[in-house]
Design a protein around this motif. Sequence first.
Motif: not given
Length: 210
Positions: A53-78
């Motif tokens: 699922x992930x190339x390395x630990x940095x890709x893993x961390x990036x995927x987790x951060x993206x989930x939070x960023x998407x959640x946050x950006x959705x709140x900003x858009x609303x």
Amino acid sequence: MALTNDLSPRAARTRAALIAAGFDLLAEKPIDAIPIDEVVATAGVAKGSFFNHFADKQAFASAIASEVRIELESQVARANAGVTYPVARIAGGMLVGALFAIDNPKRTTVLLRSHGNSTARSHPLNKGLVDDFEAACAQGLLRHEARDSGVLYWLGLCQILMSNLVERKLDRSAADHRIAEMIILGLTGLGIDYSEAATLAARLSSVRPR
């Protein structure tokens, strides 16, 4: 790596278990201090599954951060829905980020630790902020330096404010004061008149949910 929507049910469960483990671990320490063995042990999956699922630990961390960023950006858009003045949209985004940090300290810590919180203008999750800055600059509302560096400047302010609110655990009054000051300092740094910045900060504070 396969897209999440293309995964089999079993693979999707494995990926979800890894992401959930990552949230728990990143809330306690940075990704560089987390061995992959600890991730898979916490997730209860085989080590080989991680690399499916992930190339390395940095890709893993990036995927987790993206989930939070998407959640946050959705709140900003609303929050910015129906707001046309770009300076108000920019300031409103800082307010939403600050409130997110207060209400979701664990998710905020994960976001700030994960190395996936890109400040690049080209990052897809920064598109809304980039559009607001471009609109404000086109209208001559901001100082000329904001055309190239405004997004970086604003994201930096938002990140340090969110980090401070998580670390300090301020009471409601102190948090409101800190947020208002940061909005004023941020906007005046962009070239907005102090009185307008202060008025906008007060207006945003007045609509904050009680």
